[in-house]
Scaffold this motif. Structure first.
Motif, PDB file in Angstrom:
ATOM      1  N   ALA A 149       0.830  -1.207   0.000  1.00 43.79           N
ATOM      2  CA  ALA A 149       0.000   0.000   0.000  1.00 43.79           C
ATOM      3  C   ALA A 149       0.859   1.249   0.000  1.00 43.79           C
ATOM      4  CB  ALA A 149      -0.942  -0.001   1.205  1.00 43.79           C
ATOM      5  N   LEU A 150       1.914   1.239   0.788  1.00 44.58           N
ATOM      6  CA  LEU A 150       2.794   2.401   0.859  1.00 44.58           C
ATOM      7  C   LEU A 150       3.437   2.688  -0.495  1.00 44.58           C
ATOM      8  CD1 LEU A 150       3.970   4.447   2.953  1.00 44.58           C
ATOM      9  CD2 LEU A 150       6.021   3.039   2.842  1.00 44.58           C
ATOM     10  N   LYS A 151       3.955   1.658  -1.132  1.00 41.48           N
ATOM     11  CA  LYS A 151       4.568   1.831  -2.461  1.00 41.48           C
ATOM     12  C   LYS A 151       3.548   2.388  -3.456  1.00 41.48           C
ATOM     13  CE  LYS A 151       7.776  -2.040  -1.918  1.00 41.48           C
ATOM     14  NZ  LYS A 151       8.179  -3.345  -2.476  1.00 41.48           N
ATOM     15  N   ARG A 152       2.343   1.819  -3.453  1.00 43.29           N
ATOM     16  CA  ARG A 152       1.294   2.263  -4.381  1.00 43.29           C
ATOM     17  C   ARG A 152       0.906   3.709  -4.109  1.00 43.29           C
ATOM     18  NH1 ARG A 152      -3.532   2.919  -3.190  1.00 43.29           N
ATOM     19  NH2 ARG A 152      -3.559   1.462  -1.439  1.00 43.29           N
ATOM     20  N   GLU A 153       0.661   4.040  -2.842  1.00 43.17           N
ATOM     21  CA  GLU A 153       0.242   5.397  -2.487  1.00 43.17           C
ATOM     22  C   GLU A 153       1.283   6.439  -2.889  1.00 43.17           C
ATOM     23  OE1 GLU A 153      -2.494   6.827  -1.330  1.00 43.17           O
ATOM     24  OE2 GLU A 153      -3.672   5.007  -1.040  1.00 43.17           O
ATOM     25  N   PHE A 154       2.553   6.154  -2.647  1.00 37.20           N
ATOM     26  CA  PHE A 154       3.593   7.110  -3.020  1.00 37.20           C
ATOM     27  C   PHE A 154       3.650   7.297  -4.528  1.00 37.20           C
ATOM     28  CE2 PHE A 154       4.915   7.580   1.232  1.00 37.20           C
ATOM     29  CZ  PHE A 154       5.732   8.703   1.268  1.00 37.20           C
ATOM     30  N   MET A 155       3.539   6.214  -5.283  1.00 35.88           N
ATOM     31  CA  MET A 155       3.564   6.341  -6.736  1.00 35.88           C
ATOM     32  C   MET A 155       2.348   7.133  -7.225  1.00 35.88           C
ATOM     33  SD  MET A 155       5.184   6.034  -9.498  1.00 35.88           S
ATOM     34  CE  MET A 155       6.579   5.076  -8.963  1.00 35.88           C
ATOM     35  N   GLU A 156       1.164   6.806  -6.700  1.00 39.60           N
ATOM     36  CA  GLU A 156      -0.058   7.508  -7.124  1.00 39.60           C
ATOM     37  C   GLU A 156      -0.015   8.992  -6.777  1.00 39.60           C
ATOM     38  OE1 GLU A 156      -3.159   3.755  -6.461  1.00 39.60           O
ATOM     39  OE2 GLU A 156      -3.333   5.524  -5.193  1.00 39.60           O
ATOM     40  N   GLU A 157       0.432   9.317  -5.561  1.00 43.97           N
ATOM     41  CA  GLU A 157       0.336  10.691  -5.072  1.00 43.97           C
ATOM     42  C   GLU A 157       1.535  11.570  -5.405  1.00 43.97           C
ATOM     43  OE1 GLU A 157      -0.700  10.887  -0.944  1.00 43.97           O
ATOM     44  OE2 GLU A 157      -2.383   9.502  -1.189  1.00 43.97           O
ATOM     45  N   THR A 158       2.719  10.955  -5.601  1.00 49.43           N
ATOM     46  CA  THR A 158       3.922  11.777  -5.754  1.00 49.43           C
ATOM     47  C   THR A 158       4.768  11.448  -6.980  1.00 49.43           C
ATOM     48  OG1 THR A 158       5.418  10.323  -4.506  1.00 49.43           O
ATOM     49  CG2 THR A 158       4.086  11.899  -3.226  1.00 49.43           C
ATOM     50  N   ASN A 159       4.477  10.350  -7.677  1.00 48.03           N
ATOM     51  CA  ASN A 159       5.277   9.878  -8.800  1.00 48.03           C
ATOM     52  C   ASN A 159       6.672   9.414  -8.361  1.00 48.03           C
ATOM     53  OD1 ASN A 159       5.467   9.434 -11.708  1.00 48.03           O
ATOM     54  ND2 ASN A 159       6.974  11.086 -11.697  1.00 48.03           N
ATOM     55  N   VAL A 160       6.822   9.118  -7.083  1.00 43.49           N
ATOM     56  CA  VAL A 160       8.107   8.697  -6.538  1.00 43.49           C
ATOM     57  C   VAL A 160       8.002   7.238  -6.081  1.00 43.49           C
ATOM     58  CG1 VAL A 160       9.750   9.050  -4.640  1.00 43.49           C
ATOM     59  CG2 VAL A 160       8.827  11.021  -5.877  1.00 43.49           C
ATOM     60  N   SER A 161       9.002   6.448  -6.461  1.00 45.62           N
ATOM     61  CA  SER A 161       9.084   5.047  -6.065  1.00 45.62           C
ATOM     62  C   SER A 161       9.893   4.953  -4.772  1.00 45.62           C
ATOM     63  CB  SER A 161       9.767   4.256  -7.181  1.00 45.62           C
ATOM     64  OG  SER A 161       9.935   2.922  -6.810  1.00 45.62           O
ATOM     65  N   VAL A 162       9.337   4.234  -3.778  1.00 44.63           N
ATOM     66  CA  VAL A 162       9.991   4.108  -2.473  1.00 44.63           C
ATOM     67  C   VAL A 162      10.025   2.647  -2.034  1.00 44.63           C
ATOM     68  CG1 VAL A 162       9.234   6.420  -1.772  1.00 44.63           C
ATOM     69  CG2 VAL A 162       7.874   4.425  -1.092  1.00 44.63           C
ATOM     70  N   GLU A 163      10.893   2.364  -1.068  1.00 42.26           N
ATOM     71  CA  GLU A 163      10.970   1.038  -0.468  1.00 42.26           C
ATOM     72  C   GLU A 163      10.835   1.187   1.050  1.00 42.26           C
ATOM     73  OE1 GLU A 163      11.011  -2.892   0.002  1.00 42.26           O
ATOM     74  OE2 GLU A 163      11.064  -1.926  -1.963  1.00 42.26           O
ATOM     75  N   PRO A 164       9.740   0.666   1.651  1.00 45.38           N
ATOM     76  CA  PRO A 164       9.581   0.745   3.099  1.00 45.38           C
ATOM     77  C   PRO A 164      10.722   0.012   3.805  1.00 45.38           C
ATOM     78  CG  PRO A 164       7.611  -0.168   2.061  1.00 45.38           C
ATOM     79  CD  PRO A 164       8.651  -0.053   1.010  1.00 45.38           C
ATOM     80  N   GLU A 165      11.258   0.634   4.862  1.00 40.21           N
ATOM     81  CA  GLU A 165      12.344   0.009   5.615  1.00 40.21           C
ATOM     82  C   GLU A 165      11.921  -0.265   7.050  1.00 40.21           C
ATOM     83  OE1 GLU A 165      16.290   1.234   3.271  1.00 40.21           O
ATOM     84  OE2 GLU A 165      15.587   2.766   4.658  1.00 40.21           O
ATOM     85  N   ASP A 166      11.944   0.725   7.886  1.00 39.95           N
ATOM     86  CA  ASP A 166      11.653   0.551   9.303  1.00 39.95           C
ATOM     87  C   ASP A 166      10.294   1.146   9.656  1.00 39.95           C
ATOM     88  OD1 ASP A 166      14.351  -0.208   9.334  1.00 39.95           O
ATOM     89  OD2 ASP A 166      14.983   1.811   9.891  1.00 39.95           O
TER      90      ASP A 166
END
Length: 155
Positions: free
Chosen positions: A51-68
């Motif tokens: 969900a976090l990866k999807r939300e960031f891509m949808e809202e910011t166009n930025v790809s992220v990887e959850p860590e801690d």
């Protein structure tokens, strides 16, 4: 109401890169007009990390990887997990709907600004400390391959 959304499960993350934090100016609700860390609701069948990866891509166009995990808020009706996430790729861009702008901002500036809410500031400080619950490989003897993958976070 969207049947695909778990309205009681939401995620967010502090994404830092080169001394800056990724923020979005919210367009609705209590956060309207404020610069906040992006996030959103978990869909049915989705892990918080997905969900976090999807939300960031949808809202910011930025790809992220959850860590801690740097924070958890919960009550009898819902939960909210805050991650520290690593920036992977992408140029920040507003979705034109849930936010009106997406910016990389110096972390100290974000902590000093009045248009950044206290919760966002608290989570930025938590992400800066380097502490948090770390994802730990875990396989349960009771876990079956056809079930959702397990996630275990420990100090």
């Amino acid at each position: 109401m969207d049947a695909e959304t778990n309205w009681g499960q939401s995620v967010t993350a502090v994404v830092m890169n080169e001394g800056r934090v990724l923020l979005a100016r919210h367009t609705y609700g209590a956060g309207k007009g404020k610069l906040i860390i992006p996030g959103g609701y978990v869909h049915v069948g989705e892990t918080p990390q997905e969900a976090l990866k999807r939300e960031f891509m949808e809202e910011t166009n930025v790809s992220v990887e959850p860590e801690d995990i740097i924070g958890i808020r919960f009550n009898m009706h819902d939960w909210y997990i805050a991650f520290r996430a690593r920036y992977l790729a992408g140029d920040e861009k507003s979705d034109g709907n849930e936010n009106s702008e997406v910016v990389w901002m110096d972390m100290q500036e974000a902590l000093d600004r009045e248009d950044v809410p206290d919760l966002t500031k608290t989570l930025i400080r938590a992400a800066q400390t380097g502490g948090g619950l770390k994802s730990t490989p875990y396989v349960s003897a009771m876990h079956h391959a056809d079930l959702m993958p397990l996630s275990l976070y420990c100090l």
